[in-house]
Structures are given as structure tokens and as C-alpha cells.
Design an enzyme around this catalytic site. Structure first.
Site, short mmCIF file in Angstrom:
data_model
loop_
_atom_site.label_atom_id
_atom_site.label_comp_id
_atom_site.label_asym_id
_atom_site.label_seq_id
_atom_site.Cartn_x
_atom_site.Cartn_y
_atom_site.Cartn_z
N GLU A 172 3.43 -6.21 2.11
CA GLU A 172 2.86 -5.95 0.79
C GLU A 172 2.74 -7.24 -0.04
OE1 GLU A 172 3.55 -3.20 -3.23
OE2 GLU A 172 5.18 -3.43 -1.81
N LYS B 149 0.13 -2.97 2.69
CA LYS B 149 0.08 -2.32 1.38
C LYS B 149 -0.55 -3.31 0.41
CE LYS B 149 2.73 0.17 -2.13
NZ LYS B 149 3.91 0.97 -2.45
#
Length: 297
Positions: free
Chosen positions: A177, A214
Site C-alpha cells: 500500500e 492497495k
């Protein structure tokens, strides 16, 4: 090796991933939005009891099932606790059909070159071993990009993949992420650099290394479509990043193959003071709206 039934569920992508992983720093804000002010508890122990009660209430809501929620990201303390008498990760999969993930990062380093890389994680191997024993499928770790700085973004992505390979070594699937801050003026340029760096790192993975991504919802629709289609990527999930649920859902529906992994947008409108009927009705409507946006792309 990751659980194949869980991998199939994540790859199918028919739903979204609930982010229930607020850490110590963000817990007071999450509780305040849930209607519990800081003067209602004293000390970390009470605070964590209250946030676990909130997460448990969400997980036990009738609408919170694998039909629309494919995964849930847990905070370490949540993994160590129980819901309805079962360890949380076990409860998620056995009772709700929801694939459990664990947040593993220890927060962000100070900003340098327009980015914040992750703080060192000296206990990561031990944490991964505990996660595997607890029945966790994958992990999540977050860095932040605050500027379209090529050197900084390269460092963020390199660190994410270096740690990601360490996590893969434990048989877990890492969610990588690198969050792009939604308010920066050069967001689109930062996303161009990020796409190139992610692609280079993914292309260098071996056939037995699988990751998830993400990413902040991009300025250009389908900007990350090549990553959605990349053979080393199980799934690309979107973070809401401070967008309202309505805007996050609108942006998400324009990105083919991306599914949601919302935190604040998931709990928007919930409060500790609601009756169970009102709470369950609100969460059902929320889950449905995020689900529809996730499968619309």
C-alpha cells in the site's frame, strides 16, 4: 502456501475488503466518529476494548458476510482477541466467509523526498509466524506519497517489495500500500511515477510470488488497469483516502477490476448509540453501496 479457497475468493473479487485496522494513533478519531468521546474512557486498555467492541459489532452484523465482504484487515491486537468466543481470524473465515488479513507495519518514518517510508519492522518474522498460526491469509503495510518525487516514490516501492518478499517467505500474501495523498497538487504526476515503479517491481517477481496492491483512487479512470491484469497480482484494492463514501464509490466504479478496501467510508454513519436494528440497517446499506461500486468496474 496460502489457503487456496481464500486465494480463489480474493482473485474472484466479488466484493470488497473491510479495513478494520485502525492503530493506536487513529483509534481515538475512529471512536469519536463512532460517537465515543475521549472523556468516555481512560487509558489504552479501555480504548482498545471499545474499538474491539465496535469491530466485533461490525463483524457480527448480518450483512457482514463473504457474500459482499471478501476480506477484512485486522489490527494485531484484534487478531489476538476473540469474537463470539472464537479467535478473530478464525471467526472471520469459519463463521462469516471473510478472508483475514493483518496490518503489520509499525507506522511511518519522517518525510524525506516527498514521501514517508515505513519504520523498521524488526519483529516482522515473529509476527508473520503468529499470523500463520492464527489462520491469517495475508498482510497489509502502508507508506505515504506526498509529492511527485521520482526518487522518493522509487524508495517507497522498493521498500514495500523488499518487505513483501519477506512476508511471502512465510506463505502469506502481502497487500502493498503506497498511498498517494488525495489533496496534493501533483497527484496525477505522482500516480504516473508510481505506476512505472510498481510495474518494474512486479515484472521482477518470480512465478511463485504473488502480491496484492492497495492504491489511492486515481485521477485518471483505469490508470492502474495494467496492474489489475498483471499475472503476479492477486487483486488491486482501492483505499478511500479521505474521500467521502459517495465520492469514493463514484471513483471506484470508474476503475475496472479494482475493488474497495475502505476504512472510514465503511464506518461512516455508525454510532455506539444506535440500536442493533439501526446499526445493522446502516451497515447493510453501506456494505451494499461499496459492494455495488466494487463490482461495477
Amino acid at each position: 502456501m496460502p489457503n487456496q479457497a481464500q486465494m480463489d475468493k480474493i482473485k474472484a473479487g466479488q466484493g470488497f475488503i473491510a479495513a478494520l485496522d485502525q492503530s493506536g494513533g487513529s483509534t481515538p478519531k475512529a471512536l469519536r466518529l463512532y460517537g465515543i468521546e475521549e472523556d468516555a474512557y481512560s487509558g489504552d486498555a479501555e480504548m482498545y476494548d471499545l474499538i474491539h467492541a465496535m469491530r466485533s459489532r461490525i463483524a457480527q452484523a448480518p450483512a457482514f458476510t463473504g457474500e459482499k465482504v471478501v476480506g477484512a484487515i485486522l489490527f494485531e491486537m484484534t487478531m489476538d482477541r476473540q469474537i463470539d468466543g472464537k479467535p478473530t481470524a478464525t471467526y472471520m473465515w469459519d463463521e462469516r466467509g471473510v478472508v483475514p488479513f493483518l496490518k503489520v507495519d509499525k507506522g511511518l518514518a519522517d518525510e524525506e523526498n516527498g514521501v514517508q517510508v515505513m519504520k523498521p519492522m524488526p519483529e516482522l518474522d515473529a509476527l508473520c509466524e503468529r499470523a500463520v498460526k492464527a489462520g491469517v491469509f495475508g498482510t497489509k503495510m502502508r507508506s505515504v506519497i506526498n509529492a511527485a518525487n521520482a526518487e522518493g516514490i522509487k524508495a517507497v516501492v522498493a521498500q514495500q517489495f523488499e518487505v513483501g518478499k519477506q512476508i511471502i517467505g512465510h506463505g502469506l500474501v502481502p497487500i502493498i500500500e503506497p498511498e498517494v495523498t488525495i489533496s496534493i497538487a501533483d497527484k496525477a504526476a505522482a500516480e504516473d511515477i508510481l505506476l512505472a515503479e510498481l510495474t518494474a517491481q512486479l515484472d521482477a517477481l518470480s512465478d511463485n510470488q504473488t502480491v496484492m496492491l492497495k492504491l489511492t483512487l486515481p485521477e485518471a479512470a483505469n490508470h492502474y488497469k495494467s496492474l489489475v491484469d498483471h499475472p503476479r497480482v492477486a487483486s488491486v484494492v482501492a483505499l478511500s483516502g479521505g474521500y467521502s463514501r459517495e465520492e469514493a464509490n463514484t471513483r471506484l466504479s470508474q476503475n475496472t477490476g479494482m475493488i474497495a478496501s475502505f476504512s472510514r467510508a465503511l464506518t461512516e454513519g455508525l454510532s455506539a448509540q444506535q440500536s442493533d436494528d439501526a446499526f445493522n440497517g446502516t451497515i447493510a446499506d453501506t456494505i451494499d453501496s461499496i459492494y455495488q461500486a466494487s463490482i461495477a468496474g
